[in-house]
Design an enzyme around this catalytic site. Structure first.
Site, PDB file in Angstrom:
ATOM      1  N   GLU A  29      -5.689  -2.436  15.139  1.00  0.00           N
ATOM      2  CA  GLU A  29      -4.383  -2.404  15.820  1.00  0.00           C
ATOM      3  C   GLU A  29      -4.424  -1.533  17.076  1.00  0.00           C
ATOM      4  O   GLU A  29      -3.549  -0.707  17.309  1.00  0.00           O
ATOM      5  CB  GLU A  29      -3.295  -1.924  14.856  1.00  0.00           C
TER       6      GLU A  29
ATOM      7  N   ASP B 282      -1.497  -6.355   3.756  1.00  0.00           N
ATOM      8  CA  ASP B 282      -0.829  -5.157   4.262  1.00  0.00           C
ATOM      9  C   ASP B 282       0.391  -4.760   3.437  1.00  0.00           C
ATOM     10  O   ASP B 282       1.518  -4.988   3.885  1.00  0.00           O
ATOM     11  CB  ASP B 282      -0.405  -5.401   5.722  1.00  0.00           C
TER      12      ASP B 282
ATOM     13  N   GLU C 257       7.947   0.420   3.428  1.00  0.00           N
ATOM     14  CA  GLU C 257       7.948  -0.359   4.662  1.00  0.00           C
ATOM     15  C   GLU C 257       8.371  -1.797   4.405  1.00  0.00           C
ATOM     16  O   GLU C 257       9.125  -2.377   5.176  1.00  0.00           O
ATOM     17  CB  GLU C 257       6.541  -0.331   5.291  1.00  0.00           C
TER      18      GLU C 257
ATOM     19  N   HIS D 277       4.691 -11.727   3.804  1.00  0.00           N
ATOM     20  CA  HIS D 277       4.954 -11.513   5.227  1.00  0.00           C
ATOM     21  C   HIS D 277       5.996 -12.454   5.824  1.00  0.00           C
ATOM     22  O   HIS D 277       5.812 -12.992   6.921  1.00  0.00           O
ATOM     23  CB  HIS D 277       3.655 -11.601   6.035  1.00  0.00           C
TER      24      HIS D 277
HETATM   25  O1  GCW Z   1       1.412  -1.603   7.578  1.00  0.00           O
HETATM   26  C1  GCW Z   1       0.998  -1.587   8.900  1.00  0.00           C
HETATM   27  C2  GCW Z   1       2.111  -0.899   9.586  1.00  0.00           C
HETATM   28  C3  GCW Z   1       1.691  -0.021  10.731  1.00  0.00           C
HETATM   29  C4  GCW Z   1       0.585   0.892  10.229  1.00  0.00           C
HETATM   30  C5  GCW Z   1      -0.602   0.030   9.817  1.00  0.00           C
HETATM   31  C6  GCW Z   1      -1.741   0.834   9.208  1.00  0.00           C
HETATM   32  C7  GCW Z   1       0.090   3.171  10.780  1.00  0.00           C
HETATM   33  O2  GCW Z   1       3.061  -1.842   9.986  1.00  0.00           O
HETATM   34  O3  GCW Z   1       2.836   0.704  11.138  1.00  0.00           O
HETATM   35  O4  GCW Z   1       0.185   1.834  11.200  1.00  0.00           O
HETATM   36  O5  GCW Z   1      -0.197  -0.872   8.831  1.00  0.00           O
HETATM   37  O6  GCW Z   1      -1.764   0.945   7.995  1.00  0.00           O
HETATM   38  O7  GCW Z   1      -2.550   1.347   9.943  1.00  0.00           O
END
Ligand code: GCW
Length: 671
Positions: free
Chosen positions: A266, A339, A367, A480
């Site tokens: 990312e 995720d 989240e 998602h």
């Molecule tokens: O879950 C996603 C999140 C990001 C996060 C990333 C990660 C810290 O949306 O906000 O960044 O994963 O785990 O690195």
């Protein structure tokens, strides 16, 4: 009655009137009045011992306790043993931290009305039980829903907030022994000398509670902080920079734990930017930390397009590196392959790197499970992970913290239970989710006159709540379907021009007139083949695949008959309904608790449950109306007809952007 049976009545007399206070979490209540038993401390100047002794002197009302420090291999570093005898209890441990955990054990038993009348030996499963804060240096928290960061960087190191000590105490009371202070999307500034002084101040406070400090580091720090021309891990100057930096850190914080790294993920820099592997990067940092006993936690959360299926990418990148990591590197793997979705199968990387130390990363902050507006007790989710991944096969666990500077620490009062349960399961993954829920309720929310049926109603609410969220958000393996950015509400239709396809719901649900779900079978993306053969065979077959993962692994025709005898479409509709119904049920469960819980707490949770019920309805209507365009099938009769139209759902705009959480008022306004 056994003389060491701790009677609830005695405690009530000793403590006096009890009132819920969200600020105190589950911490032992200090005794007021009554006579204190004798607490004999070992001869030790260690401050952790002093804290342990102080806790018992302040709050213990049971038998006299003799605390003994003596080396005992069976107890490891943090374990303890409690032996009752005629003269009282003997609490022994090899190290001061063991005495501290033993003290909290006694207080937990006392405050939840349980007796300590048989010998117990309690040794944590993992040496490293760690929280990861995604706190930024400007005080914001990525994916944090409980206010701003606890760390007041502007005031440190001069001003010591009383909450620093409380934070350490709270963590120690549930066995947590490490904390990564800053976001994995790390600012290199954290390694500047000024910031290290601030970090050292926190470490000085936390140390008394057996908590070590760790930092997330930015891989390009040598370039960003000191203008080096490269951060190539094989460059001698770079390695030297990190070695010097590690020396500096340890000169200020002798018991510093180590680094956590998000690299080449990312947009974060990493060794791959220089043509090197994750192992090259991790090992270079490990070498710098090694002389001081520090470790590197290297995250496997990567998804460069090595394979068209995002769920396969971390495995594709990391599995070939097995055996290449230094002994003081642990690869930190999210529980699922994508995720932190409300439900994911376990990440197939677990077990696929036998020559590499691995640790699990759970997300305590919600989240993807309703932020701090929804009740979603997560212990059942983590237990589910351990059903597939044997606790013995990993070296440690980390949890992304849900803590902020809100007065009750976690926003939703019930979100405290997730912090609590994370600590308890990190200590012992075999603990039962409902036992932990009950224990937390006894220590926090529940007043002593609450009838058992009301109490068990609350336990049941907690234990079923994560499944309810799965049902009203994305059942049967869907994942998602979230709105872009804030990850709060539903947007299965979401399209953001220019966005990565694998950040958009359609990439995952693949709804079309033929069916729904992501084909990850051998004839699809092949992700099933990353699992051990015996499981891969089951997952690959739509008739054998567990229903909760069906749409994760299969593109299933709308009218396919499932094991229940009903069609996929009808089953899907009923899951959404059942999630929504569960939240309505929770509202009456919570109402039944009203006479027995604090009034302000009752109001707070009631308000959040109203929002949760509305959100559940919103999710159900949005997803079912959207998918119905493809299924072209009617809703089953037992599923309540949608209250909203699809067009209205598409217009919902919470007016919030990335990382933010909607306020209750903004939710009231849009729905
Ligand atoms: O879950 C996603 C999140 C990001 C996060 C990333 C990660 C810290 O949306 O906000 O960044 O994963 O785990 O690195």
């Amino acid at each position: 009655m056994n003389r060491y049976l701790i009677s609830l009545a005695a405690i009530i007399c000793a403590i006096g009137a009890w009132a819920y206070d969200g600020t105190k979490l589950w911490l032992p209540q200090q005794a007021t009045g009554g006579t204190s038993p004798e607490i004999t401390s070992p001869k030790s100047k260690d401050s952790v011992v002093a804290v342990a002794v102080g806790e018992l002197r302040d709050s213990w009302h049971g038998a006299p306790v003799k605390m003994v420090l003596k080396k005992d291999k069976a107890l490891g570093r943090d374990g303890f043993r409690i032996i009752p005898s005629e003269g009282g209890l003997t609490l022994s441990a090899s190290e001061p931290s063991g005495l501290l955990y033993g003290a909290y054990y006694l207080l937990r038993k006392q405050d939840s009305g349980q007796s300590v009348d048989t010998e117990i030996t309690d040794v944590p499963r993992y040496d490293l039980r760690i929280l990861n804060h995604w706190d930024n240096l400007d005080g914001t928290i990525e994916r944090g829903y409980a206010g701003h960061s606890l760390w007041k960087w502007d005031e440190l190191p001069d001003v010591e907030s009383p909450r620093y000590r409380e934070y350490a105490r709270v963590n120690a009371s549930i066995g947590i022994n490490g904390t990564v202070l800053n976001n994995v999307n790390a600012s290199s500034k954290i390694l500047s000398h000024d910031y290290l002084l601030k970090v050292a101040k926190l470490a000085d406070i936390f140390r008394h509670y057996g908590i070590r400090v760790y930092l997330s580091v930015n891989f390009a720090s040598p370039m960003q902080l000191d203008g080096l021309s490269t951060a190539d891990p094989l460059d001698k100057g770079v390695a030297k920079w990190w070695k010097n930096k590690a020396d500096e850190v340890y000169s200020l914080i002798p018991d510093f734990g180590g680094f956590l790294v998000k690299a080449n993920s990312e947009g974060q820099p990493g060794p791959c930017d220089f043509g090197r592997s994750h192992a090259d990067g991790a090992n270079m940092l490990a070498e710098a930390l090694k002389p001081h006993g520090g470790i590197v936690m290297w995250r496997s959360f990567v998804y460069s397009p090595s394979d068209p299926d995002r769920a396969k990418q971390a495995y594709v990148e990391f599995e070939p590196l097995d055996g290449q990591f230094a002994p003081n590197v642990i690869v930190q793997i999210k529980n699922g392959p994508v995720d932190f979705q409300p439900r994911e199968p376990y990440s197939p990387l677990f077990g696929a790197m036998p020559a590499t130390k691995q640790m699990a990363e759970f997300q305590v902050t919600q989240e993807y499970l309703g932020h701090s507006n929804h009740i979603a007790y997560l212990a059942p989710m983590w237990k589910e992970f351990f059903e597939y991944v044997s606790p013995e096969s990993i070296s440690a666990v980390a949890g992304v913290a849900n803590v902020g500077d809100d007065s009750n620490w976690t926003g939703h009062p019930f979100a405290q239970a997730n912090w609590y349960a994370f600590g308890r399961l990190a200590w012992n993954p075999d603990e039962d989710a409902s036992t932990i829920a009950r224990e937390w309720l006894e220590l926090t929310v529940v007043e002593d006159d609450m009838p058992e049926n009301v109490k068990s109603g609350l336990v049941d609410m907690m234990v079923t709540s994560r499944e309810a969220v799965v049902d009203y958000m994305m059942p049967m393996g869907l994942h998602h379907l979230f709105a872009f950015g804030h990850h709060y509400g539903p947007e299965p239709w979401c399209d953001v021009p220019g966005a990565r396809p694998d950040w958009l719901p359609k990439y995952y649900h693949r709804a079309d007139s033929a069916g729904l779900g992501f084909d990850r079978t051998l004839s699809g993306s092949g992700a099933v083949s990353q699992y051990p053969d015996s499981l891969a065979g089951v997952l690959n077959d739509a008739d054998q695949c567990p229903e909760e993962f069906l749409l994760w692994f299969h593109h299933v025709p709308w009218n396919k008959t499932l094991k229940s005898g009903d069609t996929m479409w009808n089953t899907l509709c009923r899951h959404y309904e059942s999630g929504y119904d569960a939240v309505k049920r929770y509202q009456s469960v919570w109402d039944s608790a009203k006479p027995y819980v604090d009034e302000a707490l009752h109001q707070d949770v009631s308000r959040r449950l109203i929002a949760q019920a509305r959100d559940a309805r919103w999710w159900k209507d949005a997803c079912l109306l959207y998918f119905q365009q493809y299924s072209n099938m009617p809703f089953p009769k037992d599923v309540e007809a949608p209250e909203h139209t699809l067009d209205a759902m598409k217009k919902v705009n919470l007016g919030i952007t990335n990382y933010e959480s909607p306020s209750m008022d903004s939710l009231d306004a849009v729905r």
